[in-house]
Design an enzyme around this catalytic site. Sequence first.
Site, PDB file in Angstrom:
ATOM      1  N   MET A  94      45.630  47.993  48.212  1.00  0.00           N
ATOM      2  CA  MET A  94      44.567  47.076  48.615  1.00  0.00           C
ATOM      3  C   MET A  94      45.054  45.891  49.452  1.00  0.00           C
ATOM      4  O   MET A  94      44.305  44.970  49.721  1.00  0.00           O
ATOM      5  CB  MET A  94      43.814  46.581  47.381  1.00  0.00           C
ATOM      6  CG  MET A  94      42.911  47.627  46.808  1.00  0.00           C
ATOM      7  SD  MET A  94      41.669  48.107  48.038  1.00  0.00           S
ATOM      8  CE  MET A  94      41.287  49.747  47.511  1.00  0.00           C
ATOM      9  N   TYR A 140      46.951  31.735  45.246  1.00  0.00           N
ATOM     10  CA  TYR A 140      46.198  32.506  44.255  1.00  0.00           C
ATOM     11  C   TYR A 140      44.865  31.814  43.958  1.00  0.00           C
ATOM     12  O   TYR A 140      43.803  32.438  43.950  1.00  0.00           O
ATOM     13  CB  TYR A 140      47.035  32.644  42.981  1.00  0.00           C
ATOM     14  CG  TYR A 140      46.407  33.513  41.927  1.00  0.00           C
ATOM     15  CD1 TYR A 140      46.484  34.898  42.020  1.00  0.00           C
ATOM     16  CD2 TYR A 140      45.727  32.949  40.845  1.00  0.00           C
ATOM     17  CE1 TYR A 140      45.907  35.709  41.062  1.00  0.00           C
ATOM     18  CE2 TYR A 140      45.147  33.753  39.875  1.00  0.00           C
ATOM     19  CZ  TYR A 140      45.236  35.131  39.986  1.00  0.00           C
ATOM     20  OH  TYR A 140      44.653  35.916  39.040  1.00  0.00           O
TER      21      TYR A 140
END
Length: 297
Positions: A91, A182
């Site tokens: 991904m 993140y």
Amino acid sequence: MSRAGAVLVVLLASYVAYCLIDTFDPETVRGKTVLVTGSSSGIGEQLAYHYARLGANVVVTGRRENLLKKVVARCNELSGKQVHKYVVADMNRMDEVEKFTESTFNGKLDVLMLNHGYNELLELWTGHQDNLTMHERVMNTNFMSHVFLASRLMPLLEKSSGRIGVTSSILGVIPMPFVASYSSSKHALSSFFSALRMDLVLQGSSVSITNGIVGSTATERHVSELKKYIGRPDIPFATGTPEDVAMALLKATMLRQSEVFAPWLPALSFIRILRVIAPDLADYVIRYGEQSLRQGN
Ligand SMILES: *[C@@H]1O[C@H](CO)[C@@H](O)[C@H](O)[C@H]1NC(C)=O
């Protein structure tokens, strides 16, 4: 107590009671076709097992074929049916979403659990080229690929009045130091799918979206990262198990709830409110918490 006070207490108690009622009906899962991304380990793996146990046909996906094979075997075992399968896909590459076609799901997809994500190292952002390279990777894997995959599979989900469940994070609600990439990728993820939920309603779609705000979860990877980070063998704060967090995500998605916290941390709501009314103080509290954690206090 004044009458208004009494009414307030009763309302509050009713609300809490209402929140505690479990209205989930396991039968809603039976026969559904479910794609769980990032399902070779961690929360995704547990999602696959829960769905299989409850009678769904599960498609798992991730990069590591050897692990995916084991997950499928366990799904077959739990459900007593050989109906589950895997797709190997990375991904970090948007063209890999093309591996998912109508035939992957035998023409019917009911639930899309967007769960994959990349955990960056806990490091300070210095603006070095390395940070930018890493950031691009994190944004692609944790955010862009979710958008691409959901868009590609939306026609199938439309046909089945389907459901999308997104595994976001408390870091998608509260920014924290050492995880700028993140945290921003999870903010983007939560915002995009919460906005898309409204876009879908405005277009008369019946596809629902559940934003999962996942807190500290004791997955193998998370625990080993944390131990390295704080330099001690135990984790000093409450963590949910991957099994419980996965079940909370599954239930909320099947119930078409807009948002779910798993595990629910009261301290989080406090920080969220604090960020609205006193952002500088909130920054200080988060920084202080982070530092004392690192120093093992
Ligand atoms: C940024 O790059 C520098 C140099 O490679 C590295 O020391 C630091 O850990 C990186 N920070 C992040 C957040 O990746």
